[in-house]
Write a protein that holds these residues in place. Structure first.
Motif, PDB file in Angstrom:
ATOM      1  N   PRO A 128       0.780  -1.253   0.000  1.00 17.12           N
ATOM      2  CA  PRO A 128       0.000   0.000   0.000  1.00 17.12           C
ATOM      3  C   PRO A 128       0.809   1.300   0.000  1.00 17.12           C
ATOM      4  O   PRO A 128       0.673   2.122  -0.918  1.00 17.12           O
ATOM      5  CB  PRO A 128      -0.865  -0.142   1.256  1.00 17.12           C
ATOM      6  CG  PRO A 128      -0.992  -1.630   1.454  1.00 17.12           C
ATOM      7  CD  PRO A 128       0.288  -2.228   0.974  1.00 17.12           C
ATOM      8  N   THR A 129       1.656   1.530   1.011  1.00 21.15           N
ATOM      9  CA  THR A 129       2.353   2.828   1.056  1.00 21.15           C
ATOM     10  C   THR A 129       3.375   2.964  -0.077  1.00 21.15           C
ATOM     11  O   THR A 129       3.390   3.989  -0.782  1.00 21.15           O
ATOM     12  CB  THR A 129       3.046   3.039   2.433  1.00 21.15           C
ATOM     13  OG1 THR A 129       2.139   2.638   3.443  1.00 21.15           O
ATOM     14  CG2 THR A 129       3.467   4.453   2.635  1.00 21.15           C
ATOM     15  N   PRO A 130       4.221   1.956  -0.289  1.00 22.91           N
ATOM     16  CA  PRO A 130       5.172   2.081  -1.412  1.00 22.91           C
ATOM     17  C   PRO A 130       4.482   2.308  -2.756  1.00 22.91           C
ATOM     18  O   PRO A 130       5.032   3.005  -3.619  1.00 22.91           O
ATOM     19  CB  PRO A 130       5.918   0.742  -1.379  1.00 22.91           C
ATOM     20  CG  PRO A 130       5.902   0.357   0.059  1.00 22.91           C
ATOM     21  CD  PRO A 130       4.542   0.774   0.541  1.00 22.91           C
ATOM     22  N   ALA A 168       8.878 -10.548  -3.948  1.00 21.29           N
ATOM     23  CA  ALA A 168       9.144 -10.526  -5.394  1.00 21.29           C
ATOM     24  C   ALA A 168      10.371 -11.374  -5.723  1.00 21.29           C
ATOM     25  O   ALA A 168      10.389 -12.112  -6.710  1.00 21.29           O
ATOM     26  CB  ALA A 168       9.344  -9.079  -5.857  1.00 21.29           C
ATOM     27  N   LYS A 169      11.402 -11.283  -4.872  1.00 18.14           N
ATOM     28  CA  LYS A 169      12.638 -12.045  -5.097  1.00 18.14           C
ATOM     29  C   LYS A 169      12.348 -13.543  -5.068  1.00 18.14           C
ATOM     30  O   LYS A 169      12.784 -14.303  -5.928  1.00 18.14           O
ATOM     31  CB  LYS A 169      13.620 -11.690  -3.971  1.00 18.14           C
ATOM     32  CG  LYS A 169      15.076 -11.784  -4.328  1.00 18.14           C
ATOM     33  CD  LYS A 169      15.923 -11.569  -3.081  1.00 18.14           C
ATOM     34  CE  LYS A 169      16.368 -10.147  -2.855  1.00 18.14           C
ATOM     35  NZ  LYS A 169      17.208  -9.969  -1.657  1.00 18.14           N
ATOM     36  N   MET A 170      11.557 -13.971  -4.073  1.00 21.21           N
ATOM     37  CA  MET A 170      11.263 -15.411  -3.940  1.00 21.21           C
ATOM     38  C   MET A 170      10.371 -15.908  -5.065  1.00 21.21           C
ATOM     39  O   MET A 170      10.564 -17.006  -5.586  1.00 21.21           O
ATOM     40  CB  MET A 170      10.574 -15.676  -2.605  1.00 21.21           C
ATOM     41  CG  MET A 170      11.553 -16.070  -1.556  1.00 21.21           C
ATOM     42  SD  MET A 170      10.780 -17.050  -0.274  1.00 21.21           S
ATOM     43  CE  MET A 170      12.219 -17.540   0.653  1.00 21.21           C
ATOM     44  N   GLU A 180      12.937   6.280  10.923  1.00 22.29           N
ATOM     45  CA  GLU A 180      13.358   5.045  11.610  1.00 22.29           C
ATOM     46  C   GLU A 180      13.704   3.924  10.634  1.00 22.29           C
ATOM     47  O   GLU A 180      14.478   3.033  10.950  1.00 22.29           O
ATOM     48  CB  GLU A 180      12.325   4.572  12.648  1.00 22.29           C
ATOM     49  CG  GLU A 180      10.992   4.153  12.099  1.00 22.29           C
ATOM     50  CD  GLU A 180       9.976   5.299  12.126  1.00 22.29           C
ATOM     51  OE1 GLU A 180      10.402   6.480  12.166  1.00 22.29           O
ATOM     52  OE2 GLU A 180       8.773   5.002  12.092  1.00 22.29           O
ATOM     53  N   LEU A 181      13.151   3.984   9.420  1.00 18.67           N
ATOM     54  CA  LEU A 181      13.517   2.960   8.434  1.00 18.67           C
ATOM     55  C   LEU A 181      14.981   3.137   8.033  1.00 18.67           C
ATOM     56  O   LEU A 181      15.729   2.174   7.877  1.00 18.67           O
ATOM     57  CB  LEU A 181      12.600   3.029   7.210  1.00 18.67           C
ATOM     58  CG  LEU A 181      11.128   2.645   7.453  1.00 18.67           C
ATOM     59  CD1 LEU A 181      10.290   2.887   6.202  1.00 18.67           C
ATOM     60  CD2 LEU A 181      10.995   1.196   7.887  1.00 18.67           C
ATOM     61  N   THR A 182      15.410   4.401   7.890  1.00 18.68           N
ATOM     62  CA  THR A 182      16.808   4.677   7.534  1.00 18.68           C
ATOM     63  C   THR A 182      17.741   4.326   8.690  1.00 18.68           C
ATOM     64  O   THR A 182      18.812   3.732   8.479  1.00 18.68           O
ATOM     65  CB  THR A 182      16.985   6.163   7.155  1.00 18.68           C
ATOM     66  OG1 THR A 182      15.998   6.494   6.176  1.00 18.68           O
ATOM     67  CG2 THR A 182      18.363   6.445   6.600  1.00 18.68           C
ATOM     68  N   ALA A 195      10.423  -5.303  16.810  1.00 15.79           N
ATOM     69  CA  ALA A 195      10.801  -3.988  16.243  1.00 15.79           C
ATOM     70  C   ALA A 195      11.339  -4.206  14.832  1.00 15.79           C
ATOM     71  O   ALA A 195      11.327  -5.333  14.323  1.00 15.79           O
ATOM     72  CB  ALA A 195      11.855  -3.350  17.145  1.00 15.79           C
ATOM     73  N   LEU A 196      11.815  -3.141  14.201  1.00 21.43           N
ATOM     74  CA  LEU A 196      12.387  -3.287  12.852  1.00 21.43           C
ATOM     75  C   LEU A 196      13.642  -4.171  12.915  1.00 21.43           C
ATOM     76  O   LEU A 196      14.410  -4.108  13.887  1.00 21.43           O
ATOM     77  CB  LEU A 196      12.755  -1.908  12.286  1.00 21.43           C
ATOM     78  CG  LEU A 196      11.581  -1.019  11.881  1.00 21.43           C
ATOM     79  CD1 LEU A 196      12.063   0.407  11.600  1.00 21.43           C
ATOM     80  CD2 LEU A 196      10.847  -1.581  10.667  1.00 21.43           C
ATOM     81  N   HIS A 197      13.846  -4.951  11.855  1.00 13.28           N
ATOM     82  CA  HIS A 197      14.994  -5.866  11.782  1.00 13.28           C
ATOM     83  C   HIS A 197      16.301  -5.162  12.168  1.00 13.28           C
ATOM     84  O   HIS A 197      17.044  -5.620  13.039  1.00 13.28           O
ATOM     85  CB  HIS A 197      15.074  -6.428  10.352  1.00 13.28           C
ATOM     86  CG  HIS A 197      16.351  -7.138  10.055  1.00 13.28           C
ATOM     87  ND1 HIS A 197      16.547  -8.466  10.371  1.00 13.28           N
ATOM     88  CD2 HIS A 197      17.514  -6.702   9.491  1.00 13.28           C
ATOM     89  CE1 HIS A 197      17.776  -8.810  10.007  1.00 13.28           C
ATOM     90  NE2 HIS A 197      18.370  -7.771   9.456  1.00 13.28           N
TER      91      HIS A 197
END
Ligand SMILES: NC(=O)C1=CN([C@@H]2O[C@H](COP(=O)(O)OP(=O)(O)OC[C@H]3O[C@@H](n4cnc5c(N)ncnc54)[C@H](OP(=O)(O)O)[C@@H]3O)[C@@H](O)[C@H]2O)C=CC1
Ligand SMILES: O=C(CO)COP(=O)(O)O
Ligand SMILES: [Zn+2]
Length: 352
Positions: free
Chosen positions: A43-45, A104-106, A164-166, A266-268
């Motif tokens: 959705p967001t991307p 997508a990669k898989m 936070e993603l960065t 949390a994020l990886h």
């Protein structure tokens, strides 16, 4: 007789910079692939980049298909495979965070078609690597997959993504310090094959990111540039090694275990960062470099405590004492930490 041989699989076109999203079709055309693209997004991307990528392919004369996924599950991979298997589809384009890229990669791997990575978040090195990870059931860690044929990373979009993603991407790179230490240890103790170049590249990538920490600031496009270059470099280190060893040691085992047992992981990148403070302590002791890792994380606003991860202290202790069971990868955790040792490591380093 010398009988070693190796295959190093790398992306062919890596396009990083301001506005390069509009060059996605050109970056793929140059690869001379057959057929039309299947754009996989979420959705967001889709809003921030996917629709523009689809329009770009249409303008270039392609007939793109689109599948939107919500989560990284094997169900989502199946959904993508169903469309990707069509003869019209020549290759897949993943536009999103790590979740979309891995699905997508898989799916591309399954149908034997190439895959192009268009990250909308510089959140970890899976966006450029030949590794894919679908966190379902007991499987958490990555498995080998074809690396992307091309990576198109638009720094304008990446700089606009939540900060936070960065910082998660930065922390994933900082964790390379302990990953390489674990790899060297496994080599010395268990004769695990070690690649000098991959180890050196991974460590240098982390060093350069830390040296540039002052330039990594919210909404500063240069930050996205620095982090993306580091993620590419870390992905290349994994390709040279033919494994995730250069970028994944005990700190990743702990994070994978947190993904399994924490009520809200949390994020990886944030998890591996906090875990690497503790595994550096295990490697070098109370006066060792764990404070440098903690300070490097703090300098780029990444979490350094369980509380900042939003994860309870007891969950961290459980992850520390059980992480060695995640996969057959020898690390400083050896055959497991005792509960008392785990409490010590977590409290001395201020994680709990
Ligand atoms: N292959 C590998 O080696 C590795 C793979 N992984 C895998 O990657 C996944 C995690 O990736 P990660 O990137 O952290 O998480 P996600 O892909 O889940 O993205 C995190 C969130 O950010 C949103 N988002 C993405 N881009 C933007 C943007 N530009 N602006 C605003 N929001 C945005 C996503 O929206 P939305 O929900 O709409 O997508 C999502 O809500 C996991 O599945 C993990 O297993 C992790 C490490 C290594
Ligand atoms: O996240 C990774 C490297 O940063 C991949 O590691 P894993 O193989 O442990 O999933
Ligand atoms: Zn990682």
């Amino acid at each position: 007789m010398f009988d070693k041989s190796t295959w190093i699989r790398l992306p062919r076109n890596v396009v990083v910079g301001h506005g390069v999203l509009d060059e996605a079709a050109a970056a793929v055309e140059e690869l001379r692939l057959h057929g039309d693209p299947l754009v996989v997004t979420s959705p967001t991307p889709a809003e921030v980049a996917g629709d523009r990528v689809v329009a770009g392919f249409s303008d270039a004369g392609f007939d793109p298909r689109v599948v939107r996924i919500e989560e990284a599950t094997f169900g989502a991979v199946e959904e993508v495979i169903e469309v990707a298997a069509s003869d019209d589809v020549g290759y897949l384009v993943g536009v999103g965070g790590g979740k979309v890229i891995d699905v997508a990669k898989m799916a591309g791997e399954d149908v034997g078609k190439g895959f192009v990575s268009v990250p909308t978040a510089a959140s970890h090195d899976g966006i450029v690597s030949g590794r894919a990870s679908i966190p379902e059931g007991d499987t958490r860690h990555s498995v080998a997959a074809e690396p992307p044929l091309a990576v198109v990373a638009d720094t304008e979009i990446l700089a606009d993504a939540p900060w936070e993603l960065t910082t998660a991407g930065c922390a994933d790179i900082i964790s390379n310090f302990t990953a390489v230490r674990d790899w060297e240890l496994a080599h010395r103790l268990k004769n695990v094959e070690y690649h000098e170049y991959a180890g050196a590249l991974s460590r240098m990538t982390a060093e350069m990111l830390v040296e540039n920490a002052d330039s990594i600031r919210p909404e500063l496009e240069e930050s996205a540039w620095i982090v993306t270059k580091a993620l590419v470099s870390s992905g290349v280190a994994m390709s040279i090694a033919g494994s995730s060893r250069p970028a994944s040691g005990a700190e990743h085992l702990i994070s994978h275990q947190l993904d399994r047992i924490a009520p809200e992981p949390a994020l990886h990148g944030h998890q591996v960062g906090v875990a690497s403070i503790m595994t550096e302590y295990l490697h070098s002791g109370p006066k060792g470099q764990w404070q440098d890792i903690r300070d490097a994380l703090a300098s780029i606003d990444a979490p350094t405590t369980a509380e900042e991860l939003g994860i309870g202290d007891e969950v961290v202790i459980e992850a520390l004492t059980t992480a060695h069971e995640i996969r057959d990868r020898y690390t400083i955790l050896g055959d497991g930490m005792s509960e008392a040792a785990a409490r010590d490591a977590a409290s001395v380093t201020g994680v709990i």
